[in-house]
Design an enzyme around this catalytic site. Structure first.
Site, PDB file in Angstrom:
ATOM      1  N   GLU A   1       0.885  -1.178   0.000  1.00 21.00           N
ATOM      2  CA  GLU A   1       0.000   0.000   0.000  1.00 21.00           C
ATOM      3  C   GLU A   1       0.911   1.214   0.000  1.00 21.00           C
ATOM      4  O   GLU A   1       1.389   1.657   1.057  1.00 21.00           O
ATOM      5  CB  GLU A   1      -0.867  -0.002   1.273  1.00 21.00           C
ATOM      6  CG  GLU A   1      -1.815  -1.182   1.374  1.00 21.00           C
ATOM      7  CD  GLU A   1      -3.070  -1.012   0.531  1.00 21.00           C
ATOM      8  OE1 GLU A   1      -3.266   0.059  -0.060  1.00 21.00           O
ATOM      9  OE2 GLU A   1      -3.843  -1.968   0.465  1.00 21.00           O
TER      10      GLU A   1
ATOM     11  N   CYS B   1      -2.153   9.307   2.059  1.00 20.23           N
ATOM     12  CA  CYS B   1      -1.815   8.684   0.777  1.00 20.23           C
ATOM     13  C   CYS B   1      -2.844   9.090  -0.265  1.00 20.23           C
ATOM     14  O   CYS B   1      -2.556   9.123  -1.455  1.00 20.23           O
ATOM     15  CB  CYS B   1      -1.755   7.174   0.927  1.00 20.23           C
ATOM     16  SG  CYS B   1      -3.192   6.498   1.750  1.00 20.23           S
TER      17      CYS B   1
HETATM   18  P1  NAD Z   1       8.232   5.297   4.670  1.00 25.08           P
HETATM   19  O1  NAD Z   1       8.294   4.507   3.420  1.00 25.08           O
HETATM   20  O2  NAD Z   1       9.332   6.231   4.973  1.00 25.08           O
HETATM   21  O3  NAD Z   1       8.110   4.322   5.937  1.00 25.08           O
HETATM   22  C1  NAD Z   1       7.033   3.423   6.083  1.00 25.08           C
HETATM   23  C2  NAD Z   1       7.465   2.246   6.939  1.00 25.08           C
HETATM   24  O4  NAD Z   1       8.403   1.453   6.205  1.00 25.08           O
HETATM   25  C3  NAD Z   1       8.162   2.632   8.246  1.00 25.08           C
HETATM   26  O5  NAD Z   1       7.713   1.782   9.268  1.00 25.08           O
HETATM   27  C4  NAD Z   1       9.631   2.404   7.917  1.00 25.08           C
HETATM   28  O6  NAD Z   1      10.422   2.133   9.046  1.00 25.08           O
HETATM   29  C5  NAD Z   1       9.546   1.185   7.011  1.00 25.08           C
HETATM   30  N1  NAD Z   1      10.683   0.993   6.081  1.00 25.08           N
HETATM   31  C6  NAD Z   1      11.384   1.946   5.431  1.00 25.08           C
HETATM   32  N2  NAD Z   1      12.317   1.371   4.623  1.00 25.08           N
HETATM   33  C7  NAD Z   1      12.169   0.031   4.760  1.00 25.08           C
HETATM   34  C8  NAD Z   1      12.836  -1.098   4.188  1.00 25.08           C
HETATM   35  N3  NAD Z   1      13.834  -0.958   3.316  1.00 25.08           N
HETATM   36  N4  NAD Z   1      12.417  -2.336   4.553  1.00 25.08           N
HETATM   37  C9  NAD Z   1      11.395  -2.494   5.416  1.00 25.08           C
HETATM   38  N5  NAD Z   1      10.746  -1.457   6.012  1.00 25.08           N
HETATM   39  C10 NAD Z   1      11.128  -0.205   5.679  1.00 25.08           C
HETATM   40  O7  NAD Z   1       6.827   6.102   4.640  1.00 25.08           O
HETATM   41  P2  NAD Z   1       6.281   7.211   5.638  1.00 25.08           P
HETATM   42  O8  NAD Z   1       7.010   8.481   5.423  1.00 25.08           O
HETATM   43  O9  NAD Z   1       6.155   6.665   7.021  1.00 25.08           O
HETATM   44  O10 NAD Z   1       4.774   7.353   5.102  1.00 25.08           O
HETATM   45  C11 NAD Z   1       4.403   8.146   4.005  1.00 25.08           C
HETATM   46  C12 NAD Z   1       4.223   7.307   2.750  1.00 25.08           C
HETATM   47  O11 NAD Z   1       3.302   6.247   2.989  1.00 25.08           O
HETATM   48  C13 NAD Z   1       3.601   8.100   1.620  1.00 25.08           C
HETATM   49  O12 NAD Z   1       4.241   7.746   0.421  1.00 25.08           O
HETATM   50  C14 NAD Z   1       2.158   7.647   1.606  1.00 25.08           C
HETATM   51  O13 NAD Z   1       1.496   7.822   0.382  1.00 25.08           O
HETATM   52  C15 NAD Z   1       2.299   6.217   1.974  1.00 25.08           C
HETATM   53  N6  NAD Z   1       1.072   5.667   2.511  1.00 25.08           N
HETATM   54  C16 NAD Z   1       0.351   4.832   1.708  1.00 25.08           C
HETATM   55  C17 NAD Z   1      -0.866   4.325   2.168  1.00 25.08           C
HETATM   56  C18 NAD Z   1      -1.687   3.428   1.293  1.00 25.08           C
HETATM   57  O14 NAD Z   1      -2.583   2.788   1.828  1.00 25.08           O
HETATM   58  N7  NAD Z   1      -1.463   3.357  -0.002  1.00 25.08           N
HETATM   59  C19 NAD Z   1      -1.325   4.646   3.445  1.00 25.08           C
HETATM   60  C20 NAD Z   1      -0.546   5.483   4.238  1.00 25.08           C
HETATM   61  C21 NAD Z   1       0.647   5.982   3.754  1.00 25.08           C
END
Ligand code: NAD
Length: 514
Positions: free
Chosen positions: A267, A301
């Site tokens: 997601e 998102c």
């Molecule tokens: P992010 O990608 O920085 O982090 C999200 C999560 O992933 C965190 O828990 C982080 O620690 C983990 N993570 C990061 N790199 C990783 C890796 N290499 N392996 C495993 N885990 C890893 O995102 P953010 O800044 O917390 O959130 C914002 C983003 O999330 C935006 O792009 C938004 O659109 C998206 N988002 C999408 C949805 C959806 O349902 N499509 C919902 C909410 C947020």
């Protein structure tokens, strides 16, 4: 410490003490010996709590316990699992105001949106309770005489949940409530930017599992940064990793899980547009666009990032939006008179400022200028002004998701052109059309229309209900969570053929006689 919004009392009511917090398989915290992550509020820049990070050893302990828990949990009849999820939903009802406040303070969304997030958790628990009696498989007619065929759904095992900061609790519940009624156990790696809200949820759910004499490990949380997320995505003991966050993260997780032929449910980022046609009810269109673009300070998102407006109503939409933006009140999200709260942290502010520079450099024209706010009430350095620019869809910055309240206005002449613009980005999460014209609405929803996972008519791009399957296409990752038949992602399908005849006919009429 002054505490005008009563956060300490809320933490007490949820039942957690804001110290010595860390990863857990139940109610007790596992001491990893690692240093603590400070949870800061972007609302006032103050530290709320110190939360201890987990490490590889903590991770091993949690997975071992989750494996043991799965042996028991998968044998509990699904409707009984549903009863436990019902109680989790009821426990959330009791702490809705307090958990909503914590989410608002730790993440920076308005208190109303914090309450809304907890309500979503309650709603998905209710949905999961009903689902626990509906995990239906199909029966098929066998081509062979005296044979019966059917399919059934079994639990998968450990579901790894990686969540983003902007929905620090709801996304977990979308996954966990379904996974639990499906008979799975969950290991949650919440965002390192909102760990305390996650520990509050762990405590709420952990208490209910303990009350029912269930083993620890059905519900676990491991605090940490991306490295803990990598442990989950690389681990063959975790058959499903459901990851919510940026497209950058999703590509890494998808690759790691794919390499071991596990399943991932992704997601990821969106770049959502509303098309406003010349037949739109502009009162609805302006309100929908406003909430979509500035709600949660542009950190959903599903935030509306592009407005694709028909040329005959373009000037009116532009001036009405600019006027609405001038009335926005920006400030502490817990103060209900404010419409827009802070960004999550100063890195997000940098990303916002850089995007404004880029759109200007690419030729974008200012409609409402942005900027960082300072002074009284803005001491955290995370408050920014929602901005609007006239832009072209092909600008590199418009093609990119900037997680901040920046809206791009794009003009169009014909509906096919508008639909091509709406689809002309790498992401495919949410989309909307504002029109009172049935032909326009149906064209937008047709197979040649929006290419997104979500397509709305006369509703903005954000604010989905839990009953529908939620997710998007292309670089949004293709995953579906929450309602409809999203539960199937959390189970394995088994096809069973039973021969109750006295012979052994082969399928396709194949003869194999000796
Ligand atoms: P992010 O990608 O920085 O982090 C999200 C999560 O992933 C965190 O828990 C982080 O620690 C983990 N993570 C990061 N790199 C990783 C890796 N290499 N392996 C495993 N885990 C890893 O995102 P953010 O800044 O917390 O959130 C914002 C983003 O999330 C935006 O792009 C938004 O659109 C998206 N988002 C999408 C949805 C959806 O349902 N499509 C919902 C909410 C947020």
């Amino acid at each position: 410490m002054t505490d005008p919004f009563g956060i300490s009392l809320s933490l007490q009511k949820i039942g957690i003490e804001a110290e010595n917090l860390g990863s857990s398989t139940g109610l007790d915290w596992l001491d990893s010996g690692e240093k603590a992550i400070a949870s800061f509020s972007p609302a006032d820049g103050k530290s709320i709590a110190q939360v201890q990070s987990g490490n590889a050893e903590t991770y091993e302990a949690i997975i071992a316990q989750a494996q043991i828990a799965f042996e028991k949990w998968r044998t509990v009849p699904a409707p009984q699992r549903g009863e436990i999820v019902r109680e989790i939903g009821n426990a959330l009802r009791e702490v809705k105001a307090d958990l909503g406040k914590l989410v608002s303070y730790e993440m920076g969304k308005s208190y109303q949106e914090g309450l809304g997030e907890v309500q979503e958790m309650i709603d998905i628990c209710d949905f999961a309770v009903g689902l626990s009696r509906q995990l239906y498989g199909l029966t098929m007619h066998s081509e062979r005489p005296g044979h019966r065929m059917y399919e059934q759904w079994h639990p998968l095992g450990i579901v790894g949940i990686i969540s983003a900061f902007n929905f620090p609790v709801a996304v977990w519940s979308w996954n966990a409530a379904l996974a639990w009624v499906c008979g799975d156990v969950c290991v949650w790696k919440p965002s390192e930017k909102a760990p305390l809200s996650a520990l509050a949820c762990q405590h709420i759910a952990g208490r209910i599992f303990a009350k029912h004499g269930m083993p620890e490990g059905i519900c676990s949380v491991i605090v940490g940064d991306y490295q803990v997320g990598e442990l989950l995505s690389q681990d063959p003991r975790v058959p499903l990793v459901s990851a919510t966050g940026s497209t950058r993260m999703g590509k890494l997780v998808g690759k790691a899980v794919g390499e071991r032929l596990g399943r991932s449910l992704l997601e990821l980022g969106g770049n959502n547009a509303i098309i406003i046609t010349e037949n739109a009810d502009l009162d609805i269109a302006i309100r929908g666009a406003l909430f979509g673009a500035v709600g949660t300070a542009g950190q959903r998102c599903t935030t509306t990032r592009r407005l694709i407006v028909q040329e005959n109503v373009y000037e009116e939409v532009k001036s009405r939006l600019a006027s609405a933006y001038s009335k926005l009140v920006i400030g502490n999200p817990l103060d209900e008179k404010n419409h827009v709260g802070p960004l999550i942290d100063q890195d997000a502010v940098k990303g916002y400022l850089a995007a404004i520079e880029k759109v200007k450099a690419e030729g974008g024209k200012v409609v409402v200028d942005g900027g960082l706010l300072s002074g009284d009430g803005y001491e955290s350095g995370c408050y920014v002004k929602p901005a609007i620019f006239e832009a072209e869809n092909h600008f590199a910055i418009v093609q990119h998701e900037t997680f901040a309240p920046i809206l791009y206005l794009i003009k169009y002449k014909t509906l096919p052109e508008a639909i091509a613009l709406q689809n002309g980005v790498p992401q495919g999460l949410s989309s909307a059309i504002m029109t009172t014209h049935m032909r326009e609405a149906e064209a937008f929803l047709s197979a040649a229309g929006s290419d997104c996972g979500i397509a709305n008519v006369n509703i903005g791009t954000s604010g989905a209900e839990i009953g529908g399957a939620f997710g998007g296409e292309k670089e949004t990752g293709g995953g579906r969570e929450s309602g409809s038949d999203a539960w199937k992602a959390y189970m394995r399908r088994q096809t069973n053929t039973i021969n109750y005849s006295t012979s052994l006919p082969l399928a396709q009429g194949i003869k194999f006689d000796i």
